[in-house]
Design a protein around this motif. Structure first.
Motif, PDB file in Angstrom:
ATOM      1  N   GLY A  82      28.337  31.786  35.128  1.00 46.61           N
ATOM      2  CA  GLY A  82      29.311  30.834  34.609  1.00 46.61           C
ATOM      3  C   GLY A  82      30.665  31.497  34.399  1.00 46.61           C
ATOM      4  O   GLY A  82      30.739  32.715  34.214  1.00 46.61           O
ATOM      5  N   ASN A  83      31.698  30.675  34.424  1.00 47.50           N
ATOM      6  CA  ASN A  83      33.049  31.194  34.180  1.00 47.50           C
ATOM      7  C   ASN A  83      33.221  31.571  32.725  1.00 47.50           C
ATOM      8  O   ASN A  83      32.832  30.823  31.831  1.00 47.50           O
ATOM      9  CB  ASN A  83      34.096  30.124  34.516  1.00 47.50           C
ATOM     10  CG  ASN A  83      34.449  30.133  35.980  1.00 47.50           C
ATOM     11  OD1 ASN A  83      34.238  31.124  36.672  1.00 47.50           O
ATOM     12  ND2 ASN A  83      34.954  29.014  36.456  1.00 47.50           N
ATOM     13  N   ARG A  84      33.807  32.737  32.496  1.00 48.90           N
ATOM     14  CA  ARG A  84      34.171  33.154  31.150  1.00 48.90           C
ATOM     15  C   ARG A  84      33.024  33.009  30.140  1.00 48.90           C
ATOM     16  O   ARG A  84      33.198  32.473  29.062  1.00 48.90           O
ATOM     17  CB  ARG A  84      35.393  32.375  30.669  1.00 48.90           C
ATOM     18  CG  ARG A  84      36.647  32.711  31.460  1.00 48.90           C
ATOM     19  CD  ARG A  84      37.809  31.855  31.057  1.00 48.90           C
ATOM     20  NE  ARG A  84      37.820  30.580  31.731  1.00 48.90           N
ATOM     21  CZ  ARG A  84      38.260  30.397  32.970  1.00 48.90           C
ATOM     22  NH1 ARG A  84      38.682  31.407  33.676  1.00 48.90           N
ATOM     23  NH2 ARG A  84      38.252  29.192  33.511  1.00 48.90           N
ATOM     24  N   GLN A  86      30.522  31.055  30.085  1.00 52.14           N
ATOM     25  CA  GLN A  86      29.942  29.722  29.919  1.00 52.14           C
ATOM     26  C   GLN A  86      28.682  29.589  30.790  1.00 52.14           C
ATOM     27  O   GLN A  86      28.464  30.373  31.710  1.00 52.14           O
ATOM     28  CB  GLN A  86      30.942  28.647  30.376  1.00 52.14           C
ATOM     29  CG  GLN A  86      32.267  28.672  29.636  1.00 52.14           C
ATOM     30  CD  GLN A  86      32.118  28.311  28.178  1.00 52.14           C
ATOM     31  OE1 GLN A  86      31.583  27.268  27.839  1.00 52.14           O
ATOM     32  NE2 GLN A  86      32.557  29.191  27.312  1.00 52.14           N
ATOM     33  N   ASN A  87      27.867  28.558  30.478  1.00 58.15           N
ATOM     34  CA  ASN A  87      26.732  28.271  31.349  1.00 58.15           C
ATOM     35  C   ASN A  87      27.238  27.818  32.716  1.00 58.15           C
ATOM     36  O   ASN A  87      28.339  27.277  32.834  1.00 58.15           O
ATOM     37  CB  ASN A  87      25.878  27.151  30.751  1.00 58.15           C
ATOM     38  CG  ASN A  87      25.055  27.647  29.580  1.00 58.15           C
ATOM     39  OD1 ASN A  87      24.922  28.855  29.367  1.00 58.15           O
ATOM     40  ND2 ASN A  87      24.512  26.724  28.817  1.00 58.15           N
ATOM     41  N   LYS A  89      27.459  25.416  36.017  1.00 60.85           N
ATOM     42  CA  LYS A  89      27.474  23.955  36.146  1.00 60.85           C
ATOM     43  C   LYS A  89      26.763  23.559  37.428  1.00 60.85           C
ATOM     44  O   LYS A  89      26.630  24.376  38.351  1.00 60.85           O
ATOM     45  CB  LYS A  89      28.918  23.462  36.197  1.00 60.85           C
ATOM     46  CG  LYS A  89      29.691  23.701  34.901  1.00 60.85           C
ATOM     47  CD  LYS A  89      30.967  22.872  34.891  1.00 60.85           C
ATOM     48  CE  LYS A  89      31.596  22.854  33.508  1.00 60.85           C
ATOM     49  NZ  LYS A  89      32.196  24.106  33.107  1.00 60.85           N
TER      50      LYS A  89
END
Lengths: 278, 151
Positions: A82-84, A86-87, A89
């Protein structure tokens, strides 16, 4: 962390420039700004530097000490994390017969860096083989990061000119070796990524020795030359200017990338279906 | 009147010093010349540990060149103005020649030089520490920049 909003916006070229940026570009710029601020703060706390003084860089050992602070390894391809923090998508499925443009849109996006790099190659009159190599040189980072030159060349080799594949394979090696005559500097970001005392592994040094006398030395060198100048958060780029170069030099399989039984078809399928457990 | 002048003496002296310094910088600058339809004025030479890698005209690239042991980075600032007779042209990277006649290359490239009417570029040269630059060459035109180097 407190953000100096005025300084941040000024650093991006003012409010008008910020208004014209995509959300992704804004997020990247903010992240970069915050990383810089964080780095400066951490360095100041360690007594390494004072405001206004030259930036100091971590050592290889300090970077290695961070390995067990992450739930993933640094070499994992971009589509798998995930970006930064995050989970991940859900991602849009690929068309039945995906083209390189489909991969740019659905798997390599935003691809700002490679598009900027290829744009510079085009504007400075480089050959179409080099423009294509610049356009593709880091796309494989979506799949895997270590040895991305070799992986990238392997991914594209069945479809592109031999010189372009050569340039992609060996840009990874040449980026560690400055060549002022060709216009390549060793960038500060490598001090940040690899550590200020980093020495390239022996196979990279051996490859460099071999490349220095190769008749195609300048092919990967020109990829590195454009590479340095392609980290501009405000640059406006798209794949459209490269449609003709792709049309002339990228042999798109009629079955679609991943389904043409080429030696790298499985790599395209992996990119297409990164959630497949086996 | 005299008392008023006496009171303002420090300000007048400061203003005078600034004027003299500015005049000295202006005198040290080589005369502007036209190259490929661009009016070129060399403004300054600075030696530093770190410099932005931005093409000419500059964008907002975030990568920097950094000093290595034994080296320093000489930054030559040049102003450009696009003249009415300008025609789009590819230009080679400018070179700088040091006092010992060694020629240095920059990684800064001219890209779309007619895209904005006026701009300022910083050409970055990695040189051994203590090197003084003598001339800057842009497309066959040579600019004497020795007067811009601090003594």
């Amino acid at each position: 962390m407190e953000i100096d909003r005025r300084a941040f916006i000024a650093g991006l070229g003012g409010a008008a420039a910020v208004a014209g940026m995509s959300d992704e570009a804004k997020a990247d710029a903010l992240e970069h700004y915050m990383e810089d601020q964080l780095d400066a703060g951490v360095a100041a706390q360690r007594g390494q530097t004072a405001p206004g003084q030259p930036e100091t860089f971590q050592t290889v050992a300090e970077i290695e000490a961070q390995i067990e602070t992450r739930p993933y390894r640094r070499g994992v391809g971009g589509v798998f994390v995930g970006n930064r923090g995050q989970n991940v998508k859900k991602i849009e499925p690929m068309p039945d017969k995906p083209s390189i443009q489909d991969f740019f849109r659905l798997r390599f996006a935003p691809a700002n860096h490679v598009l900027q790099s290829a744009t510079r190659a085009m504007k400075t009159g480089m050959s179409e083989e080099i423009i294509l190599a610049c356009l593709l040189h880091d796309c494989v980072l979506s799949l895997i990061k270590p040895d991305h030159g070799w992986w990238g060349a392997q991914l594209f080799e069945p479809y592109i000119p031999e010189k372009s594949a050569f340039a992609i394979r060996y840009h990874q090696t040449l980026r560690f070796f400055p060549d002022e005559e060709a216009g390549y500097e060793y960038p500060d970001q490598y001090y940040r990524i690899f550590g200020k005392d980093y020495t390239p592994p022996q196979y990279i040094q051996d490859t460099y020795k071999w490349l220095k006398n190769h008749k195609w030395y300048m092919e990967p060198r020109l990829v590195t030359v454009n590479d340095l100048y392609a980290f501009d958060p405000n640059a406006k780029v798209s794949i459209e200017p490269f449609e003709d170069v792709i049309g002339r030099h990228f042999k798109s399989p009629k079955e679609g990338l991943g389904f043409d039984n080429s030696p790298s078809a499985h790599m395209w399928r992996t990119l297409a279906r990164p959630d497949s457990p086996l | 009147m005299v008392a008023r002048l006496k009171a303002r003496a420090p300000q007048l002296l400061t203003a005078g010093a600034i004027a003299i310094a500015s005049a000295a910088v202006l005198l040290a600058q080589p005369p502007a010349r036209t190259v490929n339809g661009l009016q070129v004025s060399v403004k300054s030479v600075e030696h530093t540990a770190k410099a932005s890698l931005r093409d000419c005209p500059p964008g907002t690239n975030t990568v920097n060149a950094v000093q290595r042991p034994g080296d320093e980075i000489a930054v030559v600032t040049v102003d450009f103005k696009v003249m009415p007779d300008f025609k789009p042209v590819m230009m080679k990277r400018p070179t700088a020649t040091a006092a010992d006649d060694k020629v240095y290359n920059t990684s800064i490239q001219f890209v779309d030089v007619g895209s904005v009417p006026e701009y300022s570029c910083q050409f970055v040269y990695r040189v051994p520490q203590g090197t003084k630059l003598k001339t800057l060459q842009i497309e066959g035109a040579s600019f004497d920049i020795s007067g811009l180097e601090s003594k």
